[in-house]
Design an enzyme around this catalytic site. Sequence first.
Site, PDB file in Angstrom:
ATOM      1  N   ASN A 410       0.836  -1.204   0.000  1.00 48.72           N
ATOM      2  CA  ASN A 410       0.000   0.000   0.000  1.00 48.72           C
ATOM      3  C   ASN A 410       0.869   1.251   0.000  1.00 48.72           C
ATOM      4  OD1 ASN A 410      -2.692   1.472   0.564  1.00 48.72           O
ATOM      5  ND2 ASN A 410      -1.317   2.246   2.145  1.00 48.72           N
ATOM      6  N   GLU A 411       0.890   1.975  -1.115  1.00 49.31           N
ATOM      7  CA  GLU A 411       1.430   3.334  -1.280  1.00 49.31           C
ATOM      8  C   GLU A 411       2.940   3.444  -1.196  1.00 49.31           C
ATOM      9  OE1 GLU A 411      -2.503   5.963  -0.068  1.00 49.31           O
ATOM     10  OE2 GLU A 411      -0.765   6.003   1.267  1.00 49.31           O
ATOM     11  N   ASN A 412       3.674   2.345  -1.132  1.00 46.77           N
ATOM     12  CA  ASN A 412       5.120   2.469  -0.961  1.00 46.77           C
ATOM     13  C   ASN A 412       5.851   2.831  -2.254  1.00 46.77           C
ATOM     14  OD1 ASN A 412       4.719   1.861   1.698  1.00 46.77           O
ATOM     15  ND2 ASN A 412       5.328  -0.277   1.518  1.00 46.77           N
ATOM     16  N   GLY A 415       5.137   6.355  -2.487  1.00 46.52           N
ATOM     17  CA  GLY A 415       5.905   7.063  -1.476  1.00 46.52           C
ATOM     18  C   GLY A 415       7.348   7.286  -1.888  1.00 46.52           C
TER      19      GLY A 415
END
Length: 800
Positions: A410-412, A415
């Site tokens: 999730n979102e890494n 990021g």
Amino acid sequence: MKHVVQLTEGWRLSHEGKRLEAEVPGCVHTDLLAAGLIPDPFLGANEKEIDWVGRRSWTYTLDLPPTGDTAERTDLVFDGLDTAAELVLDGQELGLTRNMHRSYRFDVTGRAGELSVTFASAYDEAASVRAVTGERPNVYPEPFQYVRKMAANFGWDWGPTVVTAGIWRPARLECWSTARVARVRPLVTVDGTDGRVELRVDVERTAAGTDRRLVALATVAGVTTRAEIDGDSVTLVLDVPGVRLWWPRGHGEQPLYDVELRLLDGAAPLDVWQRRIGFRTVELDRSADEHGTGFTFVVNGERVFVRGVNWIPDDVLPSRITPERYRERLEQTAAANVDLVRVWGGGIYEDDAFYDACDELGLMVWQDFLFACAAYPEEQPLRGEVEAEARENVVRLMPHPSLILWNGNNENLWGFRDWDWEEPLAGDSWGEGYYLGLLPRVVAGLDPTRHYTAGSPWSGSWDHHPNDPDHGTYHSWEVWNRQDYTEYRANVPRFVSEFGWQAPAALATLRRALPGEDLAPDSPGMLHHQKAEDGNGKLNRGVARHFDLPEGDFDRWHYLTQVVQARAVATGIEHWRANWPRCAGTIVWQINDCWPVSSWSAIDGDGRLKPLHHELRRVYADRLLTLQPGPDGPELVLCNQGSELWATDVTLRLMHTDGTLATRLSLGRDVPAREVLRLPVPPEVRPADGGTKEYLVADADDLRALHLPVRDKEFDYPAPRFDIAVETVGRDTDTVDVVVSAHTLVRDLLLQADRLAPHASADRGLITLLPGEQTRIRVHGAAGAGANVVRAALFCVEPA
């Protein structure tokens, strides 16, 4: 035959020189709560009072008796240990663990005595790993990326910091001889109506069973096959003609088939493995087109617009989540016309009861691997744990037909590109090797029947920005954080896997969680139970863009935040559904909560439905009627996700705010199955741009859509007038119908049933009535409620 002894009784927890009774499965917090030694962390600001629990070590003990069994081997098995533990039996070390998301097995043949399981503080474990791997960036000030533990235990923008420890899943002794079934991988495929089940079976043998010729016997749907096992593995193939296909809810039925594998030594049974499976095909169309790169699920050959929600752990103390609670929460989810649940990467691989319920309810499951919102080191000791955890859980969840996708994180990936990670990392590992290397290899090797995607969001490659709306999956958070919800209409992502809007919990939930508090948006308890950065500021700005922000009126503020949450999410879904097949799905953040809190959920921490839940039921229904902005004025959009033609007559009315009709016309239209019909609204029924005294109403069958040319606070709403009657339903004095008869336009009428009684519930959410219209709201648990009491629980939009 293998003999199992469940280890649920006799556990003790050491605390300040005393031994408390401990519940297994459970955790330190639940045991301390049961003993009255800590306050409920969900009430008031008690979360702060129990911080010490997660910062010290804890020891569980059990007098492990001799089994008295004639079996050649006895294994001590733990399905889950949270997290870094040392196990000692009768003074001798059994082993060390450091992963909440794995099971563990220890050979204790012929041994007995005191078993101790000592858990180190997760903070200490994280510090020791960080000392080896070095620092990594993180969006939260907690070290969750250094320990294979539920990240949300360390707090999130919707959750408390409650760092658990304990034997959180079942423990048992397994006594067996000759051999046991160590692992079964069921590869389930279907060609037309002909199914195939390949069982890849691994066995473990005792020394005495090394040279035994064993037999594996498998059965499914009346088809049986057998195979001899000379070594430690065998593959059995069962061809099953005439199978019925498993479909997502809303697309068909969910037939399930029992599979049984028996391990035999001659005619003597040694072990048995049983699961339920379903036959279906799932493809993921990621092909390029004129709009970019698609992301469309194709189930049994049918392209599907996903109506999804994100799922977080349903309790910050996950050992408390029972099969019954899973079932209740997922039935609530299904009742909102949801067909997919994404298990988010900062939580846990849920219990089998979760996936069983999804199989039965037709809820597709998108399963994240457990990485979220941080740079994760790829060095040892974490790398080996990540691979072992992934391999175990891929195999464990393979039988479930509801599981349709594995997702790396999730979102890494996003990021790394956008959250200023590259410079501090200075070339250090951060997880890319997991998401683009290790995890896809594990899935391809163990579960080739399912697709894998590297992350959410993810555009498919580094050729595009990781969160590019035109490529792959997209997270829409700029709108909630900085913009008005109408900005959801600014683009058409290929697949929206996260977006959402906040609102507080139900009033009865807030009163339970904040006892004695004089509730206000900024009262101490409300602020403590608001974990999002500037959460109340964003709530207030969201309201103020459309309504006058009420001052000193908590009930009105509470109502308006619920209205804005429901409208915001509906605005996004209606727009994106109207652009099918370019947009192929939405996954709302989020369906549930892990404690009582202001959050993006549709079901609050006490299990009460917010108005958003009812709005999801409307906008996720097979048939959706909506009015959307177009280049030349409002457009009428009819979305038919059903399997049959939708033949309907649409009535369009241009109404004056005084209740009189300006213009009316009807349109007969046919909408084919799984298609969208988009039509310009005829000029004679369009309200003037910027007008404040006219509005457009569209009705088709039981569906309604409204278009106002200005925002609510600029519109010339009449003072709402309506009558109320309360009618008892049959002989059930606990159930009433609240009958509302409108004399004026009544916009977004809401009955907050929990204001009548904490356990009361209503079958409707937001309702808009035209002058002369009437509606019935059925309320359960409202015995003795009269019209005056009900009126105090009714809210609607009022003139500015």
